[in-house]
Write an enzyme that holds these catalytic residues in place. Structure first.
Site, PDB file in Angstrom:
ATOM      1  N   GLU A 175      13.396  -2.332  -0.081  1.00 45.95           N
ATOM      2  CA  GLU A 175      12.707  -1.362   0.327  1.00 45.95           C
ATOM      3  C   GLU A 175      12.770  -1.008   1.690  1.00 45.95           C
ATOM      4  O   GLU A 175      12.126  -0.910   2.653  1.00 45.95           O
ATOM      5  CB  GLU A 175      11.173  -1.862   0.264  1.00 45.95           C
ATOM      6  N   GLU A 357      10.142  -5.877  -8.356  1.00 45.37           N
ATOM      7  CA  GLU A 357       8.830  -6.538  -7.920  1.00 45.37           C
ATOM      8  C   GLU A 357       7.614  -5.548  -8.720  1.00 45.37           C
ATOM      9  O   GLU A 357       7.958  -4.437  -8.800  1.00 45.37           O
ATOM     10  CB  GLU A 357       8.539  -6.369  -6.555  1.00 45.37           C
TER      11      GLU A 357
HETATM   12  O1  IFM Z   1       4.573  -8.297  -0.261  1.00 45.93           O
HETATM   13  C1  IFM Z   1       5.268  -7.198  -0.355  1.00 45.93           C
HETATM   14  C2  IFM Z   1       6.800  -7.396  -0.456  1.00 45.93           C
HETATM   15  O2  IFM Z   1       7.115  -8.049   0.733  1.00 45.93           O
HETATM   16  C3  IFM Z   1       7.496  -6.014  -0.508  1.00 45.93           C
HETATM   17  N1  IFM Z   1       6.882  -5.317  -1.387  1.00 45.93           N
HETATM   18  C4  IFM Z   1       5.409  -5.334  -1.763  1.00 45.93           C
HETATM   19  C5  IFM Z   1       4.843  -6.488  -1.710  1.00 45.93           C
HETATM   20  C6  IFM Z   1       3.367  -6.300  -1.688  1.00 45.93           C
HETATM   21  O3  IFM Z   1       2.909  -5.217  -0.805  1.00 45.93           O
END
Ligand code: IFM
Length: 458
Positions: A175, A357
């Site tokens: 990210e 994710e």
């Molecule tokens: O916890 C975070 C993660 O570190 C990165 N992506 C989003 C998740 C939820 O906010």
């Protein structure tokens, strides 16, 4: 649907997700779970946590889930779920000394973890950077300093040599939009700066770091699957008016295309030319070639969508999300996952994609030793269905990782938001599998049985 059905996860018969090659996993990151910050160099999140007012519950990552000490039993949990893969991140400040040499003791932890995962036939997906920049590099300018990208390259070189052939897949960055925009423009993440110019520079240098990292991976680790993970929020107009639709396109360009186009096409969006000269990053010859090297996969993180309306001054503004919301205040909008994947497939010549994710923070409580997180199970199921619709439309998705294995340190929100499939009692560090974890394990057992085997790890 009976109450029991409500607590189950299903994948439709005939879905590519039922095939044994489709990877199901969970994801975590180092700062959010490891703890033992005293046994590594400080990072920007240590400093941010120590700054009053930055973390909602005034907490920090010193203990977190104490995973560094409890990794063995956490691995038992992973095994008991029958997962094909575990995605975790390496803490740069744990494995490197400030003089650029490798910290063998810090690496030792990851060697044990990787060996144990491989013994259990659980594929290690290793993220090389999940936001924990060593503090000494921030003191030299952090990501807005071009040199940081080269320090990342050196770190990737050292760590990949140290890990040898234990890794299945490397993710260069997780990210980068969050690191650049939240860290340097809105300041809600470490290092907490609020400067548009720094943010644009940081974004470019993160992409450059990815490109330099990919070069090293190609050299040191050609057999692993190497790629990057971006977070994408598909953008929608608040109304069907031309102005709101244009606002959504502009927001998509600023947030999503800013990363996708350089990575997948070797160009920045044309809107770069309209930025004030002072705000434009310094893009040197060959940078875009480095950034757009072929990827073995693209990882995409999806949690929610974003809705925009036109704004005379700013061009676009985000409309507050409408219910249903998760505990993060994020709209539950599974169709956004289908839309995002299909639109990526239509716009780009994509490598295989992983949903790296996806998950929800819900208001979890232990009652009689159980956590009945039906809301998370529903969210999970709706997103599996949405992923299946994208597969039907021809998007090549190779795997799905649920965020997260454990409740953990949710950055500026501290420990109050629980994303885990496993509940963590932070006072005792006791772990309790939530109903969602049982449902995931059952889904994987059932899939493995249908494929004539047992789930990975069991
Ligand atoms: O916890 C975070 C993660 O570190 C990165 N992506 C989003 C998740 C939820 O906010």
């Amino acid at each position: 649907m009976s109450r029991n059905d409500d607590l189950k996860l299903k994948v439709p018969a005939g879905s590519p997700m039922r095939a044994p090659g489709f990877i199901f996993g969970v994801a975590t990151s180092a700062f959010q779970i490891e703890g033992a910050s005293d046994a590594r160099l400080p990072c920007i999140w240590d400093s941010f946590c120590a700054t009053p007012g930055k973390i909602r519950d005034h907490s920090n990552g010193r203990v977190a889930c104490d995973h560094l000490a409890r990794w063995h039993s956490d691995l038992e949990l992973i095994t008991s779920l029958g997962l094909d893969a575990y995605r975790f991140s390496i803490s740069w400040p744990r494995v490197m000394h400030a003089d650029g040499t490798i910290n063998r003791k810090g690496v030792g932890f990851y060697l044990q973890l990787l060996d144990s995962l491989n013994e259990r036939h659980c594929k290690p997906f290793v993220t090389l950077y999940h936001w924990d920049l060593p503090q000494y590099l921030q003191e030299q300018g952090g990501w807005p300093n071009r040199d940081t990208a080269f320090r990342f390259r050196d770190y990737v070189d050292q760590i990949t040599r140290a890990l040898g052939d234990r890794v299945y897949s490397y993710v260069t960055l997780n990210e980068p939009w969050c690191s650049a925009y939240l860290g340097y423009e809105t300041g809600v993440h470490a290092p907490g700066l609020t400067d548009k110019t720094l943010s644009k520079k940081a974004a470019h240098h993160l992409l450059l770091a990815h490109g330099l990292g990919m070069q090293v991976l190609e050299q040191n680790s050609p057999a692993t699957l190497n790629g990057i993970v971006v977070n994408l929020s598909p953008s929608y107009g608040a109304t069907d008016s031309a102005a709101d639709r244009a606002a959504a396109v502009a927001a998509d360009t600023a947030m999503n295309q800013w990363y996708l186009k350089p990575l997948l096409q070797g160009v920045y969006p044309e809107s770069l030319e309209r930025l004030p000269v002072a705000e434009r990053p310094d893009i040197q010859a060959d940078d875009l070639n480095l950034i757009s090297q072929p990827l073995d996969f693209l990882g995409v993180n999806y949690y929610t969508r974003a809705v925009y309306k036109a704004d005379a001054a700013a061009g676009f503004v985000q409309v507050p999300p409408a219910p249903p919301l998760t505990e993060m205040g994020w709209e539950i909008y599974p169709q956004g996952l289908t839309d995002m994947l299909v639109s990526l497939h239509e716009q780009f010549d994509l490598p295989p994609v992983y949903v790296a994710e996806n998950g929800a923070a819900t208001a979890d409580v232990i009652v009689d030793g159980m956590v009945n997180d039906a809301t998370r199970i529903r969210y999970f199921q709706q997103h599996l269905d949405a992923l299946d619709r994208a597969l039907e439309r021809g998007v090549r998705v190779a795997g799905y990782f649920h965020w997260s294995l454990l409740d953990n340190f949710e950055w500026a929100e501290g420990y109050a938001k629980r994303f885990g499939l496993v509940y963590v009692d932070y006072a005792t560090q006791r772990r309790t599998m939530k109903q969602s974890a049982h449902a995931y394990a059952e889904l994987l057992r059932e899939r493995a049985a249908a494929n004539g085997g047992t789930p990975a790890g069991s």
